[in-house]
Each structure stands twice: as C-alpha cells, then as structure tokens.
Write a protein that holds these residues in place. Structure first.
Motif, PDB file in Angstrom:
ATOM      1  N   GLU A  99      -4.972  -4.382   0.802  1.00  0.00           N
ATOM      2  CA  GLU A  99      -3.881  -4.619  -0.141  1.00  0.00           C
ATOM      3  C   GLU A  99      -2.565  -4.868   0.598  1.00  0.00           C
ATOM      4  OE1 GLU A  99      -2.577  -2.557  -4.347  1.00  0.00           O
ATOM      5  OE2 GLU A  99      -3.131  -1.250  -2.687  1.00  0.00           O
ATOM      6  N   ILE A 100      -1.669  -5.646  -0.018  1.00  0.00           N
ATOM      7  CA  ILE A 100      -0.287  -5.761   0.437  1.00  0.00           C
ATOM      8  C   ILE A 100       0.545  -4.922  -0.519  1.00  0.00           C
ATOM      9  CG2 ILE A 100       1.671  -7.277   0.888  1.00  0.00           C
ATOM     10  CD1 ILE A 100      -0.267  -9.558   1.387  1.00  0.00           C
ATOM     11  N   PHE A 101       1.092  -3.828   0.002  1.00  0.00           N
ATOM     12  CA  PHE A 101       1.793  -2.830  -0.798  1.00  0.00           C
ATOM     13  C   PHE A 101       3.228  -2.751  -0.301  1.00  0.00           C
ATOM     14  CE2 PHE A 101       3.030   1.554  -1.825  1.00  0.00           C
ATOM     15  CZ  PHE A 101       2.533   1.720  -3.115  1.00  0.00           C
ATOM     16  N   ALA A 102       4.185  -3.050  -1.166  1.00  0.00           N
ATOM     17  CA  ALA A 102       5.593  -3.069  -0.765  1.00  0.00           C
ATOM     18  C   ALA A 102       6.316  -1.839  -1.280  1.00  0.00           C
ATOM     19  CB  ALA A 102       6.275  -4.329  -1.283  1.00  0.00           C
ATOM     20  N   LEU A 134      -1.299  -1.446   8.620  1.00  0.00           N
ATOM     21  CA  LEU A 134      -0.147  -1.933   9.361  1.00  0.00           C
ATOM     22  C   LEU A 134       1.111  -1.690   8.535  1.00  0.00           C
ATOM     23  CD1 LEU A 134       1.098  -3.507  11.749  1.00  0.00           C
ATOM     24  CD2 LEU A 134       0.612  -5.619  10.492  1.00  0.00           C
ATOM     25  N   LEU A 135       2.027  -0.891   9.071  1.00  0.00           N
ATOM     26  CA  LEU A 135       3.309  -0.645   8.424  1.00  0.00           C
ATOM     27  C   LEU A 135       4.342  -1.605   8.994  1.00  0.00           C
ATOM     28  CD1 LEU A 135       3.510   3.281   8.575  1.00  0.00           C
ATOM     29  CD2 LEU A 135       2.353   1.856   6.875  1.00  0.00           C
ATOM     30  N   THR A 164      -4.898  -3.568   5.784  1.00  0.00           N
ATOM     31  CA  THR A 164      -3.984  -3.145   4.737  1.00  0.00           C
ATOM     32  C   THR A 164      -2.558  -3.231   5.255  1.00  0.00           C
ATOM     33  OG1 THR A 164      -5.639  -1.655   3.826  1.00  0.00           O
ATOM     34  CG2 THR A 164      -3.346  -1.234   3.220  1.00  0.00           C
ATOM     35  N   VAL A 165      -1.677  -3.859   4.498  1.00  0.00           N
ATOM     36  CA  VAL A 165      -0.280  -4.029   4.905  1.00  0.00           C
ATOM     37  C   VAL A 165       0.619  -3.252   3.949  1.00  0.00           C
ATOM     38  CG1 VAL A 165       1.599  -5.661   5.285  1.00  0.00           C
ATOM     39  CG2 VAL A 165      -0.746  -6.305   5.871  1.00  0.00           C
ATOM     40  N   ILE A 217       3.926  -2.868  -5.951  1.00  0.00           N
ATOM     41  CA  ILE A 217       5.247  -2.532  -5.433  1.00  0.00           C
ATOM     42  C   ILE A 217       5.600  -1.115  -5.868  1.00  0.00           C
ATOM     43  CG2 ILE A 217       7.706  -3.137  -5.445  1.00  0.00           C
ATOM     44  CD1 ILE A 217       6.807  -6.016  -6.179  1.00  0.00           C
ATOM     45  N   HIS A 218       6.096  -0.326  -4.917  1.00  0.00           N
ATOM     46  CA  HIS A 218       6.535   1.047  -5.184  1.00  0.00           C
ATOM     47  C   HIS A 218       8.048   1.081  -5.000  1.00  0.00           C
ATOM     48  CE1 HIS A 218       5.455   5.414  -5.371  1.00  0.00           C
ATOM     49  NE2 HIS A 218       6.661   5.533  -4.814  1.00  0.00           N
ATOM     50  N   VAL A 219       8.755   1.513  -6.029  1.00  0.00           N
ATOM     51  CA  VAL A 219      10.218   1.492  -6.008  1.00  0.00           C
ATOM     52  C   VAL A 219      10.763   2.903  -5.816  1.00  0.00           C
ATOM     53  CG1 VAL A 219      12.303   0.706  -7.191  1.00  0.00           C
ATOM     54  CG2 VAL A 219      10.103  -0.430  -7.644  1.00  0.00           C
TER      55      VAL A 219
END
Length: 262
Positions: free
Chosen positions: A30-33, A173-174, A203-204, A221-223
């Motif tokens: 997943e790409i998780f921002a 990967l952070l 996973t990013v 996206i986590h705010v």
C-alpha cells in the motif's frame, strides 16, 4: 495483511504532547500517506516508528511482530527503511557508491575476508554493484551512476536517497518529505518512482506536504492535527472531510487536491 501498525503511540516534549494516541495499520504493497499542518507530529511519529525516538507510550508492529523501541539498525534488519527531510548523501562518493552503502546488511562484513580479498568478497562486491545499478535504474538515474553525488541536481539527489533506502531490501519504506524542495518536473519523477516501488510489493508510508502528489498516489491518507488523528480514509474521503479542510487543506488546497484527479 497488515505489515506496519501503531497502537496508541505517543510522546511528550517538555509538557507538550507532540504525538497523542496515534493508531493506524498499513497493508502490504500500500501507499499510505500521513499529512497535517506544520507541527502536527508527522516527523516525530516517523522517528518513533523508525527507532530514532523511544516511544514512552504505545506499540509499533512490523509484519505482526512487536518492534516498539528497537534501535534503527535492528529495524532495518527486520525490513524497515527510511529517508529524511534533509539530504543525507555522501557527496564525494559516486551515485552508485552511495547506493552500495545501503547494501551492508546483505554483505559479509568480516574484516579479514576483506583484507585478504577472498573470492567470496569479490563475488559479493560484484553482486552489490549489480543490485545497486538496478536500483539506480529503478529511480531513473542509471546514466549518473559514475558521477560524484555532489554534481547531481537536487531532484536527482532525492531519488538517490530513495534508491539507497531500497538497497536494504525493505518490506516497508518510510519517506519523509520525498518531494520537498522539488519543482513540478522533479516532483513528477518522485511520483513515478514511488508508484514503481509499490508495484514491486514494497509498502510505502510517506509524509508529504505536496497535496497533488499525496492525493494522486495514496491508497489511504492519515491526517494528524496537533499530534492527534483527525481523519483517515481514501483521497476522496479525506478531501471531502470538513474537519480536514478546516485544519489543513483549506479552500485553495482543497481545490488543488481535486485538480490532482485530472
């Protein structure tokens, strides 16, 4: 399957609650921002996850195992790698050599073997050079491998850092502000690289202020706001959340984020 998760993570600095009860779970590939205003606690959260800060509260799990407060080198060995807001490049080394530095976890570091240049060491160096060249190609820098890093343009250096972080073969990967300071062309190049990485199963998790980039490539996206979770969801859900618009995106940025769909 969750590959990275936090549960109630928190830390205080001088009576200021910098991160407060933050929990999330990121799926494999997943790409998780993670987004939020300046001072929301994004980099502090990254520092706790990656072992740079000790977390006095909460838990961090990697691939189902509790890794809370493990040192950075142990986390790297378990499959977590990261980049930083500020460039951490060896400017006098070539681009290829910078990436090769990141291969140390996969090499025999026996001093005597290296002093004697045993065949195993020669073979190992050849394999590391080959893999590092492949990673340079992945980030679009294959033609710059022999150039000193100090001669590379800024946008190329940002991608070089990503290549070096990938050299440890991470599961997660952070990326801390991977497009910070980049112009539109350089940001598009970073965008393409992140999507390639995720397509390969890595996973990013990224912290980023560029809303066009975030809204375009993120699965979720986590705010954060003032250290606490404000919202989490898809780009569309976050973009439509009134609390997020009020706290961070604003009317202008919300319109910009919407443009990222086109």
């Amino acid at each position: 399957m969750s590959v990275l998760a936090t549960e109630g993570l928190g830390i205080d600095f001088g009576g200021v609650r910098a991160v407060d009860e933050v929990s999330f779970s990121v799926r494999e590939g997943e790409i998780f921002a993670i987004i939020g205003p300046n001072g929301a606690g994004k980099t502090t959260l990254f520092n706790m996850i990656s072992g740079l800060y000790r977390a006095p509260r909460g838990k961090v799990s990697l691939a189902g195992q509790d890794v809370t407060n493990l040192p950075a080198h142990e986390l790297a060995a378990r499959g977590l790698s990261r980049t930083f807001q500020n460039l951490q490049i060896f400017f006098r080394m070539t681009a290829l050599e910078n990436v090769m530095v990141g291969r140390h976890l996969h090499e025999n570091r026996n001093v005597f073997a290296h002093l004697l240049r045993l065949p195993s060491v020669v073979s190992q160096n050849r394999a590391s050079r080959k893999r590092s060249a492949e990673l340079l190609d992945l980030v679009g820098l294959s033609r710059m491998g022999t150039r000193p890093a100090g001669e590379l343009p800024y946008g190329a250096l940002k991608r070089l850092e990503i290549a070096r972080a990938l050299a440890s073969e991470p599961k997660v990967l952070l990326l801390d502000e991977p497009a910070a300071g980049c112009n539109a062309v350089e940001t598009a190049e970073v965008d393409a690289v992140i999507q390639k990485i995720a397509a390969q199963g890595v996973t990013v998790v990224l912290v980023e202020h560029d809303m066009r980039l975030v809204m375009k490539i993120s699965n979720r996206i986590h705010v954060l706001d003032q250290g606490r979770t404000l919202a989490e969801g898809s780009a569309q859900e976050v973009r439509a959340n009134p609390a997020v618009v009020a706290a961070y995106l604003g009317a202008d940025a919300s319109g910009e984020a919407a443009d990222a769909r086109h």
